[in-house]
Design a protein around this motif. Sequence first.
Motif, short mmCIF file in Angstrom:
data_model
loop_
_atom_site.label_atom_id
_atom_site.label_comp_id
_atom_site.label_asym_id
_atom_site.label_seq_id
_atom_site.Cartn_x
_atom_site.Cartn_y
_atom_site.Cartn_z
N THR A 191 0.37 -0.79 -2.52
CA THR A 191 -0.72 -1.49 -3.20
C THR A 191 -2.03 -1.03 -2.57
O THR A 191 -2.19 -1.10 -1.34
N GLU B 38 -6.12 -1.63 -2.76
CA GLU B 38 -7.16 -2.53 -3.25
C GLU B 38 -8.51 -1.97 -2.84
O GLU B 38 -8.70 -1.57 -1.70
N THR C 185 -6.45 -1.58 1.97
CA THR C 185 -7.62 -2.23 1.36
C THR C 185 -8.88 -1.55 1.85
O THR C 185 -9.12 -1.47 3.06
N THR D 136 -7.37 -2.91 -8.20
CA THR D 136 -6.17 -2.94 -7.38
C THR D 136 -5.06 -2.23 -8.15
O THR D 136 -4.85 -2.51 -9.32
#
Length: 165
Positions: free
Chosen positions: A34, A36, A151, A106
């Motif tokens: 993931t 972001e 992130t 995201t």
Amino acid sequence: MVSRRTIALLLGSALVIGYIQYATVFGPVQPTLTVENNDTTAYQLSAYTVESSEQAMYLNFEVATRDGERRLKTLSQLVWPDGDRNVTLADDGVPTQQITVAPGETVTTTIDGWVRGDVAVYLGERMADNETHVYTRVRTCPRTGQEHSVTFKEDGGISASALCA
């Protein structure tokens, strides 16, 4: 009396059900990533998979240095970002994925090409600064069900985590 065919079907069904339960409980085979982006500029995160940490450190990349010189660097030379730009893998046969995340976006994906025991290598570039290299991580986990996240923060900082199930 139960026939051999019935026993074979029951065993086959049990194996399929067991695999589905295993995959559900322990997650996907490939690592989940993931990314972001909380910054105001786009980033590109490249993911590479290799067999070992040692092999990862010897991966070759073409870069443009701060002085504008084109040269080869190994991953071991890119562990700490040093203002290099346009970092491009120079080795053939390495499974590669690139993810671009726009500001406020995201993205979640799986790392294709990863097989049990492989190492995942991540390189991040800030797109607004001529694709300046800003991030490197090597993730080692021999198990399935991994979850990796990166992130990009509003202040230019970067945070990351990895769960080795």
